[in-house]
Design a protein around this motif. Sequence first.
Motif, short mmCIF file in Angstrom:
data_model
loop_
_atom_site.label_atom_id
_atom_site.label_comp_id
_atom_site.label_asym_id
_atom_site.label_seq_id
_atom_site.Cartn_x
_atom_site.Cartn_y
_atom_site.Cartn_z
N VAL A 299 0.85 -1.19 0.00
CA VAL A 299 0.00 0.00 0.00
C VAL A 299 0.88 1.24 0.00
CG1 VAL A 299 -1.82 1.28 1.19
CG2 VAL A 299 -1.78 -1.23 1.32
N SER A 300 0.62 2.17 -0.91
CA SER A 300 1.35 3.43 -0.95
C SER A 300 0.43 4.56 -0.53
CB SER A 300 1.91 3.69 -2.35
OG SER A 300 2.96 2.80 -2.65
N VAL A 301 0.89 5.36 0.42
CA VAL A 301 0.12 6.50 0.92
C VAL A 301 0.73 7.78 0.38
CG1 VAL A 301 -0.67 7.75 2.97
CG2 VAL A 301 -0.53 5.24 3.02
N PHE A 302 -0.04 8.56 -0.34
CA PHE A 302 0.41 9.85 -0.84
C PHE A 302 0.00 10.94 0.15
CE2 PHE A 302 -0.38 7.40 -4.81
CZ PHE A 302 0.92 7.36 -5.29
N GLY A 303 0.99 11.59 0.75
CA GLY A 303 0.72 12.65 1.72
C GLY A 303 1.31 12.33 3.07
N GLY A 304 2.27 13.16 3.52
CA GLY A 304 2.95 12.91 4.78
C GLY A 304 2.48 13.78 5.92
N GLY A 305 1.28 14.35 5.81
CA GLY A 305 0.71 15.11 6.91
C GLY A 305 0.23 14.20 8.02
N ALA A 306 -0.40 14.79 9.03
CA ALA A 306 -0.83 14.02 10.20
C ALA A 306 -1.77 12.88 9.81
CB ALA A 306 -1.49 14.95 11.21
N TRP A 307 -2.73 13.15 8.92
CA TRP A 307 -3.69 12.13 8.54
C TRP A 307 -3.06 11.06 7.66
CZ3 TRP A 307 -7.09 9.35 10.23
CH2 TRP A 307 -8.20 8.84 9.54
N ARG B 198 4.26 2.05 2.25
CA ARG B 198 5.23 3.08 1.90
C ARG B 198 4.50 4.42 1.90
NH1 ARG B 198 7.18 -0.23 -2.24
NH2 ARG B 198 5.14 -0.07 -3.25
N ILE B 199 5.18 5.48 2.23
CA ILE B 199 4.57 6.80 2.28
C ILE B 199 5.40 7.78 1.46
CG2 ILE B 199 5.75 7.52 4.42
CD1 ILE B 199 3.05 8.85 5.23
N ILE B 200 4.72 8.70 0.80
CA ILE B 200 5.38 9.67 -0.07
C ILE B 200 5.05 11.06 0.44
CG2 ILE B 200 5.64 10.48 -2.45
CD1 ILE B 200 3.85 7.23 -1.75
N LEU C 255 4.78 3.78 -6.92
CA LEU C 255 3.85 3.30 -7.94
C LEU C 255 3.83 1.78 -8.04
CD1 LEU C 255 4.40 5.94 -10.76
CD2 LEU C 255 2.63 5.87 -8.99
N ASP C 256 4.80 1.12 -7.42
CA ASP C 256 4.82 -0.34 -7.38
C ASP C 256 4.03 -0.82 -6.17
OD1 ASP C 256 5.40 -3.04 -7.68
OD2 ASP C 256 7.30 -2.86 -6.57
N ALA C 257 2.70 -0.78 -6.29
CA ALA C 257 1.83 -1.19 -5.18
C ALA C 257 0.50 -1.70 -5.73
CB ALA C 257 1.58 0.00 -4.24
N GLN C 258 -0.20 -2.47 -4.90
CA GLN C 258 -1.53 -2.95 -5.31
C GLN C 258 -2.63 -1.94 -4.95
OE1 GLN C 258 0.37 -5.09 -3.30
NE2 GLN C 258 0.91 -6.74 -4.71
N TYR C 259 -2.38 -1.19 -3.88
CA TYR C 259 -3.39 -0.25 -3.39
C TYR C 259 -2.74 1.11 -3.10
CZ TYR C 259 -6.12 -4.50 -2.59
OH TYR C 259 -6.79 -5.68 -2.74
N PHE C 260 -3.54 2.17 -3.28
CA PHE C 260 -3.05 3.52 -3.05
C PHE C 260 -4.02 4.28 -2.15
CE2 PHE C 260 -1.45 1.96 -7.05
CZ PHE C 260 -0.10 2.34 -7.03
N VAL C 261 -3.47 5.17 -1.33
CA VAL C 261 -4.28 6.01 -0.46
C VAL C 261 -3.89 7.46 -0.71
CG1 VAL C 261 -4.85 6.62 1.93
CG2 VAL C 261 -4.50 4.21 1.30
N PRO D 188 -0.88 4.75 -12.48
CA PRO D 188 -1.14 3.67 -13.43
C PRO D 188 -2.61 3.64 -13.87
CG PRO D 188 -0.78 2.81 -11.21
CD PRO D 188 -0.42 4.25 -11.16
N GLN D 189 -2.85 3.11 -15.07
CA GLN D 189 -4.21 3.03 -15.60
C GLN D 189 -5.08 2.13 -14.73
OE1 GLN D 189 -5.69 4.60 -18.30
NE2 GLN D 189 -3.85 5.86 -18.29
#
Length: 311
Positions: free
Chosen positions: A4-12, A27-29, A62-68, A86-87
Amino acid sequence: MNKVSVFGGGAWGRALAFALAEKNEVRIISRRDIGPLLEPLNQSLVALNCAPIMQVSHKEALDAQYFVMAIATSALREWLAVAHLPQEIKILCASKGIESGSGAFVSDIMEERIAHKSIAYLCGPSFASEVVHSLPCALVIHSRNLELSREFGTLMPHFIKTYVSPDVVGGEVAGAYKNVIAIAGGICDGLAFGMNAKASLLARGLVEMSRFGEHFGAKMETFLGLSGAGDLFLTSNSTMSRNYRVGLGLAQGKAINEILKELGEVAEGVITAKAITEIGQRENIYTPIAREINLIINGKNVRESSKALMA
């Protein structure tokens, strides 16, 4: 184990990364180095025999099955334009608010780039500071694709109970509007108006946000549940809420720029109050609380606004 990749490094974003790390490789970005902020979370995860959260590059994420998605709504459109997602994607959007200027809902922005069947939206009462301590909460995953909602539900940790709902518009209107009412709640408490006034404010706030949502096809049951009343009551009654603290500052006569500087974080209700007021005027929707909050943010005396609402 799912990636799982999480976009956003804020508190939430960090809180969601922590929660998801119980069952998944996370992983977090973030645009900034958040290593020191991840350290206490990773210590807790190691104690639970879970893999630590890794901060990675966008390409690696981007190498993940799920994104947040957990970035500010004001930055969402610009971010999506350069994200090169990814598409084939499964994405859970945790961003809340209404875009200033365009009046676009989060789903409008997301679905310009991603098919609606690939997106779910996370709503409900959830302070990040409690999530990172594994305190129990219940959330709703809204999507037009309920199978996707249930799939994201399986990724959640033991302390988060999830429900599913197809009412995407209701979930995002509630998630945005409650931030505006939370500012009003902070003003009410900051002026020491008492519990009678506070109860009246929240009850009428719930009516106002549901009326706004129903205009766009939302379901009343959404506003009576976790995404609506649950999140509204939470954010309107605690200093853990950034928007509530904005209201406290306004009650003290502080300028909005001073309040936001002291806050050091995004308070979505400030932008959303303006967006709701503009939409209400355009669509002829009665939004008295949001209108007065927008006027206060722009300099109107808070006691004059309270008189206007009572009248």
